[in-house]
Motif scaffolding. Structure first.
Motif, mmCIF file in Angstrom:
data_model
loop_
_atom_site.group_PDB
_atom_site.id
_atom_site.type_symbol
_atom_site.label_atom_id
_atom_site.label_comp_id
_atom_site.label_asym_id
_atom_site.label_seq_id
_atom_site.Cartn_x
_atom_site.Cartn_y
_atom_site.Cartn_z
ATOM 1 N N GLY A 240 0.845 -1.183 0.000
ATOM 2 C CA GLY A 240 0.000 0.000 0.000
ATOM 3 C C GLY A 240 0.879 1.230 0.000
ATOM 4 N N PHE A 241 0.307 2.358 -0.388
ATOM 5 C CA PHE A 241 1.113 3.575 -0.456
ATOM 6 C C PHE A 241 1.618 3.990 0.931
ATOM 7 N N GLU A 242 0.761 3.856 1.958
ATOM 8 C CA GLU A 242 1.218 4.219 3.303
ATOM 9 C C GLU A 242 2.211 3.198 3.845
ATOM 10 N N ILE A 243 2.102 1.941 3.402
ATOM 11 C CA ILE A 243 3.075 0.920 3.808
ATOM 12 C C ILE A 243 4.443 1.237 3.205
ATOM 13 N N GLY A 244 4.449 1.620 1.949
ATOM 14 C CA GLY A 244 5.706 2.037 1.318
ATOM 15 C C GLY A 244 6.273 3.277 1.963
ATOM 16 N N GLY A 245 5.392 4.224 2.304
ATOM 17 C CA GLY A 245 5.845 5.431 2.972
ATOM 18 C C GLY A 245 6.497 5.130 4.308
ATOM 19 N N MET A 246 5.885 4.224 5.070
ATOM 20 C CA MET A 246 6.472 3.862 6.359
ATOM 21 C C MET A 246 7.834 3.202 6.180
ATOM 22 N N ALA A 247 7.946 2.303 5.200
ATOM 23 C CA ALA A 247 9.230 1.639 4.946
ATOM 24 C C ALA A 247 10.299 2.656 4.574
ATOM 25 N N GLY A 248 9.948 3.612 3.726
ATOM 26 C CA GLY A 248 10.904 4.645 3.337
ATOM 27 C C GLY A 248 11.320 5.512 4.503
ATOM 28 N N ALA A 249 10.360 5.857 5.369
ATOM 29 C CA ALA A 249 10.678 6.663 6.548
ATOM 30 C C ALA A 249 11.584 5.908 7.507
ATOM 31 N N MET A 250 11.347 4.607 7.650
ATOM 32 C CA MET A 250 12.210 3.787 8.509
ATOM 33 C C MET A 250 13.644 3.786 8.001
ATOM 34 N N LEU A 251 13.798 3.615 6.698
ATOM 35 C CA LEU A 251 15.140 3.601 6.122
ATOM 36 C C LEU A 251 15.814 4.966 6.271
ATOM 37 N N ALA A 252 15.047 6.036 6.087
ATOM 38 C CA ALA A 252 15.615 7.371 6.233
ATOM 39 C C ALA A 252 16.062 7.619 7.673
ATOM 40 N N ALA A 253 15.266 7.151 8.633
ATOM 41 C CA ALA A 253 15.650 7.298 10.033
ATOM 42 C C ALA A 253 16.916 6.504 10.339
ATOM 43 N N ALA A 254 16.961 5.267 9.865
ATOM 44 C CA ALA A 254 18.152 4.444 10.078
ATOM 45 C C ALA A 254 19.372 5.095 9.442
ATOM 46 N N ARG A 255 19.203 5.641 8.266
ATOM 47 C CA ARG A 255 20.292 6.336 7.576
ATOM 48 C C ARG A 255 20.799 7.516 8.403
#
Length: 350
Positions: A240-255
């Protein structure tokens, strides 16, 4: 920020800091293991920060990401899809469950539209990051185009960057999307190899007929996806679009070196996408709780994470993550503020 930049920027936690923290935890003025899960959490936090965790985690932030799902029209939810847009007003107005809980836990709330069909809201507090007006139904084909999957990840990263620009020490994502336990179940089944009977739960409280339909849809959707599919493919086919958004935000935070507190089943399914893209991203994840959805247990096992809380939550919105944030602070303080037996002049075990 491109998907490639996100992937390249995530580094593993610091092994030397983990070893040093574990050694210190064993010497603190308490019986070994007596603080339970807080001890291992403090050690993991040291690995994330490359040394003793900071004091306070005062700047706690959570983004609620919203998106609609085509599969909702296939009768997998007890609520109509219009509720997604309606709940945006509750989040912005401070009347939703996550708003009340966040206030009690000192967490700033942000709201982002990643894929809501339509809401007519004109509010500068709403992050307009819409990738599309709801996904296609996974009952009949891919949820989205591959390019849309990439865009969802990138816009999730953009949402994190907006939060980070205002300061953040501890980060979480929540979600709102009627029908989204179905794509979350499909993602979890695809990644874990578990069958739909093990993964699919009742979500918003569906009856036996709807549950059977949900399981059949998940089985059919997962059958289209290769077991070793990459994260973008998984998201495009099943997400889902919000699922992808959450995954991207997680990666950005980890980065950015910021710990990420996972909420419930949907957020954990997003974490599976992030893990498939960057296996080391799980080093930065903290499981807030284990919810009532059966798939949540299997998703957490796949991530190798142990939940801090078990409250039978199944709302989402980031409620469990907000509740767990004070525990993260408490765990960090044990390592930072407690004395060892030697430092305190206290006799150890004989």
């Amino acid at each position: 920020m491109t998907v490639e930049t996100l992937i390249a920027g995530v580094k593993p936690a610091a092994a030397a800091a983990i070893a040093a923290a574990r050694e210190r935890q064993a010497q603190l003025t308490k019986p070994a293991g007596s603080l339970g899960a807080l001890e291992e959490l403090s050690v993991r936090l040291a690995g994330m920060h490359g040394g003793t965790p900071p004091a306070g985690y005062a700047r706690r932030a959570l983004i609620v990401m919203a998106g609609d799902h085509g599969v909702a029209a296939d009768g997998v939810s007890a609520y109509p899809s219009e509720v997604t847009a309606q709940m945006l007003r509750g989040f912005l107005g401070g009347t939703a469950a996550i708003c009340a809980i966040a206030r009690s836990c000192g967490v700033r709330i942000y709201v982002a539209d990643l894929g809501v069909k339509g809401h007519g809201i004109d509010d500068p507090r709403l992050m307009m990051l819409n990738v599309g007006r709801g996904t296609q139904s996974i009952a009949r084909g891919p949820a989205m185009l591959r390019e849309q999957a990439r865009r969802a990840l990138e816009r999730g990263a953009e949402a994190f960057e907006r939060v980070a620009s205002e300061g953040v020490d501890l980060f979480a994502v929540g979600e709102m999307g009627i029908g989204n336990t179905t794509p979350a179940s499909a993602l979890t089944a695809a990644v874990t190899g578990r069958g739909e009977q093990d993964i699919c739960g009742r979500g918003t409280g569906i009856d036996d007929e709807r549950l059977a339909r949900k399981r059949e849809i998940v089985a059919r959707a997962v059958a289209r996806v290769a077991p070793d599919a990459d994260g973008v493919t998984l998201l495009a086919e099943l997400g889902g679009f919000e699922i992808g958004g959450m995954a991207g935000a997680m990666l950005a935070a980890a980065r950015a070196g910021i710990p990420v507190v996972l909420d419930g089943f949907i957020a954990t399914a997003a974490a599976l996408v992030a893990q498939r893209l960057v296996p080391a991203s799980t080093d930065w994840m903290i499981a807030a709780h284990r919810g009532a959805e059966p798939g949540h247990t299997h998703a957490l096992a796949q991530l190798g994470l142990h939940p801090l809380l078990e409250l039978d939550l199944r709302l989402g919105e980031g409620t469990g993550a907000a509740l767990a944030m004070p525990l993260v602070d408490a765990a960090a303080r044990t390592l930072r503020e407690m004395a060892t037996f030697a430092e305190a002049g206290v006799s150890g075990a004989v």
